[in-house]
Write a protein that holds these residues in place. Sequence first.
Motif, short mmCIF file in Angstrom:
data_model
loop_
_atom_site.label_atom_id
_atom_site.label_comp_id
_atom_site.label_asym_id
_atom_site.label_seq_id
_atom_site.Cartn_x
_atom_site.Cartn_y
_atom_site.Cartn_z
N ILE A 1 0.86 -1.19 0.00
CA ILE A 1 0.00 0.00 0.00
C ILE A 1 0.89 1.24 0.00
O ILE A 1 1.66 1.46 0.94
N HIS A 2 0.78 2.06 -1.03
CA HIS A 2 1.65 3.23 -1.17
C HIS A 2 1.14 4.42 -0.35
O HIS A 2 0.05 4.38 0.23
N GLY A 3 1.94 5.47 -0.32
CA GLY A 3 1.65 6.62 0.51
C GLY A 3 0.92 7.75 -0.18
O GLY A 3 0.39 7.61 -1.30
N LEU A 4 0.90 8.91 0.48
CA LEU A 4 0.16 10.08 0.01
C LEU A 4 0.71 10.56 -1.33
O LEU A 4 1.92 10.77 -1.48
N GLY A 5 -0.18 10.76 -2.30
CA GLY A 5 0.21 11.29 -3.59
C GLY A 5 0.94 10.31 -4.48
O GLY A 5 1.37 10.68 -5.58
N GLY A 6 1.11 9.07 -4.04
CA GLY A 6 1.86 8.09 -4.81
C GLY A 6 0.97 7.16 -5.60
O GLY A 6 -0.23 7.37 -5.76
N GLN A 7 1.57 6.12 -6.11
CA GLN A 7 0.87 5.06 -6.83
C GLN A 7 1.78 3.85 -6.87
O GLN A 7 2.85 3.86 -6.27
N GLY B 1 0.32 4.83 3.60
CA GLY B 1 -0.02 3.41 3.47
C GLY B 1 0.25 2.63 4.73
O GLY B 1 -0.40 1.61 5.00
N GLY B 2 1.21 3.11 5.55
CA GLY B 2 1.46 2.47 6.84
C GLY B 2 0.30 2.65 7.79
O GLY B 2 -0.07 1.73 8.53
N ALA B 3 -0.28 3.86 7.81
CA ALA B 3 -1.45 4.10 8.65
C ALA B 3 -2.63 3.23 8.21
O ALA B 3 -3.37 2.69 9.04
N ILE B 4 -2.79 3.09 6.90
CA ILE B 4 -3.86 2.25 6.37
C ILE B 4 -3.63 0.79 6.76
O ILE B 4 -4.57 0.08 7.16
N PRO C 1 6.29 4.73 8.18
CA PRO C 1 4.84 4.87 8.27
C PRO C 1 4.39 6.10 9.06
O PRO C 1 5.09 6.58 9.96
N LEU C 2 3.22 6.60 8.71
CA LEU C 2 2.50 7.60 9.50
C LEU C 2 1.81 6.85 10.63
O LEU C 2 0.92 6.04 10.39
N THR C 3 2.23 7.10 11.88
CA THR C 3 1.69 6.33 13.00
C THR C 3 0.93 7.18 14.01
O THR C 3 0.19 6.65 14.83
N GLN C 4 1.11 8.51 13.97
CA GLN C 4 0.43 9.42 14.89
C GLN C 4 0.45 10.82 14.31
O GLN C 4 1.13 11.07 13.32
N LEU D 1 9.57 10.55 16.13
CA LEU D 1 8.17 10.61 16.54
C LEU D 1 7.40 9.37 16.10
O LEU D 1 6.71 8.74 16.91
N HIS D 2 7.51 9.01 14.82
CA HIS D 2 6.68 7.94 14.27
C HIS D 2 7.30 6.55 14.45
O HIS D 2 6.63 5.54 14.18
#
Length: 319
Positions: free
Chosen positions: A62-68, A134-137, A157-160, A271-272
Amino acid sequence: MIQFLFALLVIVLLLMAGLAWFTWNTKRGAELAIPPRGRFIDLPGTRLHYTDEGSGPAIVMIHGLGGQMGNFNMALTPLLTGDHRVIVIDRPGMGWSSRDEDAAANPRAQADTVAALIDALGLERPLIVGHSLGGAIALCLAMDHPARTRGLALLAPLTQPPSGAIDAFAGLNIKGRAKLFAMSWLLAIPMAIRTAPQVLDQVFGPEKVPDNYAIQGGALLGLRPASFRSTSRDYLASGRDLRWMAGQYDSLKVPVRILFGAEDRILEAELHGRALVADHPHIGLEVIEGGHMLPITQAAACARFIRETEGVIAAGGRS
């Protein structure tokens, strides 16, 4: 005075028409340069585009923001398909995947889509690899649908909630459908082209952007109005579930491991990654040299990390 106002109106309309033509022409060029590379499947709220390569234990990416999907298929996927079945998606609204206008964009809703894909393809508890958003997802998938995965291998990943505004995403904070639609067709694409060097420096830095990233990495597909609108919606909705996620980490039922780049300029490893693991030591963490785009710039390290995560899972561990 009336003639002056009329002339001004004509000039504004011509300018808007010129901007819309430039955006359409850029969109058309991107789509011709990067046609669909995979298959399509109809799921609730989306016609999802995905690649399905290799054989062996299943991995869903699963990719991240604005990606593919090119964020993975450019460098990382070929290192895994020799002994794995690797499914890489264009998230709803990104790449060649569509998304209904009224479909939710928050991480839990997108995790539901991934769960539906896992069921539709008949996958047996695949390993989930998520990068950035995609990490948060992926985390939401493990929290809401634990029976559908054997574990998570998360890359930067985005975790918080982030500690502050991220400059690279400042132009995405657009509220209101009409305003967002107008922005996507008039100003967003010319501005994205103009600011690309600064944005890519933040997203990739301190590592270099590969020369073939625009085509092989699929980056040109971001220069389309629909992609911009989906990215803006994802950005605005991304924080919706982060507080909920924070209360669920201790109840995770599958192993979770995280790989971060020490010099990440988008999501801080401190942080993450480190702060998260300090509060939840059952989550594993590895920090390596590198920036945010690890699936492209550190593909070999990511492939090793994914295989080591499978080893942890096979051993019945959680870190």
